[in-house]
Design a protein around this motif. Structure first.
Motif, mmCIF file in Angstrom:
data_model
loop_
_atom_site.group_PDB
_atom_site.id
_atom_site.type_symbol
_atom_site.label_atom_id
_atom_site.label_comp_id
_atom_site.label_asym_id
_atom_site.label_seq_id
_atom_site.Cartn_x
_atom_site.Cartn_y
_atom_site.Cartn_z
ATOM 1 N N PRO A 134 72.140 33.532 59.182
ATOM 2 C CA PRO A 134 71.942 32.929 60.507
ATOM 3 C C PRO A 134 71.591 33.939 61.579
ATOM 4 O O PRO A 134 70.822 33.645 62.497
ATOM 5 C CB PRO A 134 73.286 32.236 60.796
ATOM 6 C CG PRO A 134 74.246 32.742 59.784
ATOM 7 C CD PRO A 134 73.452 33.194 58.613
ATOM 8 N N HIS A 455 76.706 25.402 64.967
ATOM 9 C CA HIS A 455 76.261 25.523 63.580
ATOM 10 C C HIS A 455 75.073 24.596 63.284
ATOM 11 O O HIS A 455 74.762 24.372 62.108
ATOM 12 C CB HIS A 455 77.407 25.226 62.620
ATOM 13 C CG HIS A 455 78.480 26.263 62.621
ATOM 14 N ND1 HIS A 455 78.273 27.550 62.178
ATOM 15 C CD2 HIS A 455 79.776 26.215 63.038
ATOM 16 C CE1 HIS A 455 79.392 28.252 62.310
ATOM 17 N NE2 HIS A 455 80.312 27.460 62.827
ATOM 18 N N PRO A 458 69.909 26.641 62.136
ATOM 19 C CA PRO A 458 69.192 27.678 62.876
ATOM 20 C C PRO A 458 67.722 27.778 62.509
ATOM 21 O O PRO A 458 66.910 28.273 63.295
ATOM 22 C CB PRO A 458 69.946 28.965 62.505
ATOM 23 C CG PRO A 458 70.521 28.691 61.156
ATOM 24 C CD PRO A 458 70.841 27.223 61.148
#
Length: 515
Positions: A134, A455, A458
């Motif tokens: 991420p 969350h 991404p």
């Protein structure tokens, strides 16, 4: 000897008292356990008209969409339970609590913990919990899209030349299979570089790892939870996945080792190199070569699987509603003419009807019926006083929300310009934030395909650009329709929480005559 006999006589004399005391303590303990309030006892359960949890479990496997939808309609503003194929409890939380949930720390509700459980990482060996990916996506990939978009567009066009037949007349094409290969090559161009992304070895590893992983996960999912520790590793699907992992590792690991030897000036500009650079810059040390190879597989899984499904769903809708193709084609042509016939970031942003078409596809044909999956590690309390205990999973019923007439007019109808109209109206009223929230890439509490909160996916910006380029190039080159004898969109295949476009179906393609 005399002392031993005396001790035994004393114990024998007091044995009834000792036994009665032990029995009393055991009774107190059992009473505490039995009388202790079960934090789930006051929660309703979906399909409460069925006679047992086993019946509800079977219903979840065969018609999970109905489980989520019926529970949402019946207990709309309450937390309720569903019985899934797994041993852990799953609590469904209404969307009005999303802003509370997204602010909870990771040690209370765990995104990684949810993936570990739902993907059965113990048996599928999916790499979980690494922060490198991420970080690289947010700090390298997304900011680079302005520079990379023309390159991605070139790879899309090259992949079409390689994969699509001539289609001078109406030609049947298994578009899901073709898209798997196209997405693998286009994504691979950014992930691992042009020299390797077009090789059959890479395409095979990237595609079939994803397929084998999902088959292994589904096989473990259907097995009784108490049997998994003993038999899951013996499942044919899990064994095949292990073989695929070994093959993919053997391909990727030498590439990682070669990259480590390159100087900064020689280093390619792709995600693998960003990972090699970022691991030491940000995380204070080098990942093992094996770990980096597995992470590359994980990237392929996340990108290829979801992007192909979304794009296939969009193609099935284009074929089922061919009247919309000409509208989209006109928009793409007009926008490209204004941007030097190049798929720049501003050009992609200007394709607002295409953006709406894809977002509506995701609303009506999501990859799954639930979103915002989290494993609860510590108890917490919602603003209505409802306690959510530890060791449960929480979800938000994304599909049921997207089908709620309170939020969407005629929610059962596929309206390709739904979000285009919402954005236009919002702009006219000066509601800039509302207009922005209804873009394809936006994280919206009513369309939860990309998740919600910190969350949220991404990689959605890269995926959105890739999907738009694939669809735009296709409608510029081809007309399409359903196979003869079909006048309705092909239904998706539903299994548990998942919903996938049928990969066996074909569409008819015919090359557009250029005037």
């Amino acid at each position: 000897m005399a002392q031993t006999e005396t001790l035994l006589q004393t114990l024998a004399a007091k044995l009834p008292l000792l036994l009665s005391t032990a029995g009393l303590l055991l009774a107190v303990f059992l009473a505490q356990v039995l009388l202790k309030e079960n934090p789930l006892a006051n929660l309703p359960v979906a399909l409460d008209d069925l006679p047992s949890d086993e019946k509800r479990r079977q219903a979840y496997l065969t018609r999970a969409k109905d489980v989520y939808t019926s529970g949402y309609k019946k207990f709309k503003d309450r937390v309720f339970r569903i019985i899934t194929s797994n041993k852990y409890h799953v609590l469904i939380v209404p969307p009005k609590y999303l802003n509370e949930l997204k602010n909870l720390p990771d040690d209370t509700v765990s995104f990684d913990g949810a993936i570990e459980q739902t993907m059965h990482a113990k048996y599928t060996k999916l790499e979980i919990g690494h922060k490198l990916i991420p970080y690289i996506v947010k700090s390298n990939l997304t900011p680079s899209l302005v520079r990379l978009n023309p390159t991605i567009a070139e790879e899309v066009q090259e992949s079409f030349r390689r994969e699509m037949p001539e289609c001078d007349d109406w030609t049947p094409v298994n578009i899901n299979y073709k898209l798997l290969r196209i997405v693998a090559m286009v994504s691979g161009r950014v992930f691992i570089g042009p020299e390797l992304s077009r090789s059959e070895e890479y395409v095979d590893a990237a595609i079939n790892y994803t397929i084998d992983l999902m088959r292994a996960r589904e096989a473990v999912d259907t097995m009784r939870p108490w049997l998994r520790p003993f038999l899951a590793n013996r499942l044919p699907e899990v064994k095949k996945l292990n073989e695929r992992l070994a093959q993919a590792d053997a391909f990727i690991r030498p590439i990682v080792e070669d990259r480590r030897k390159l100087s900064k000036e020689q280093a390619p500009d792709d995600m693998l190199q960003w990972m090699l650079n970022g691991q030491s810059e940000k995380f204070g040390g080098e990942y093992k070569t094996e770990t980096l190879a597995r992470l590359q597989l994980g990237i392929s899984f996340a990108a290829i699987h979801t992007t192909t499904m979304t794009t296939t769903n969009a193609f099935y809708n284009l074929a089922a509603f061919p009247q919309y193709v000409s509208v989209l084609r006109d928009e793409v042509r007009e926008v490209l003419a204004q941007h030097n016939n190049t798929f720049t970031s501003p050009a992609l942003q200007a394709m607002k009807k295409l953006d709406s078409f894809i977002k509506e596809t995701m609303r009506v044909n999501p990859a799954g019926f639930a979103s915002f999956q989290r494993r609860v590690n510590k108890p917490f309390t919602l603003s209505n006083g409802q306690v959510i205990p530890a060791d449960v999973m929480i979800e938000v019923p994304g599909h049921a929300i997207a089908q709620d007439p309170e939020f969407f007019v005629n929610p059962d109808r596929f309206d390709p310009w739904r979000f285009y109209d919402i954005r236009q109206k919002a702009r006219e009223q000066g509601a800039v934030e509302e207009a922005a929230q209804n873009q394809f890439v936006s994280v919206n509490p009513l369309v939860l395909t990309f998740g919600y909160g910190r969350h949220a996916c991404p990689g959605r910006f890269f995926a959105a650009n890739e999907i738009k380029m694939i669809i735009a190039n296709t409608i510029l080159m081809y007309d399409m329709k359903l196979m003869d004898g079909h006048d309705q969109r092909y239904p998706n295949i539903e299994f548990g929480v998942s919903s996938i476009p049928d990969p066996t179906k074909e569409l008819l393609f015919k090359r557009v005559e250029i005037a």
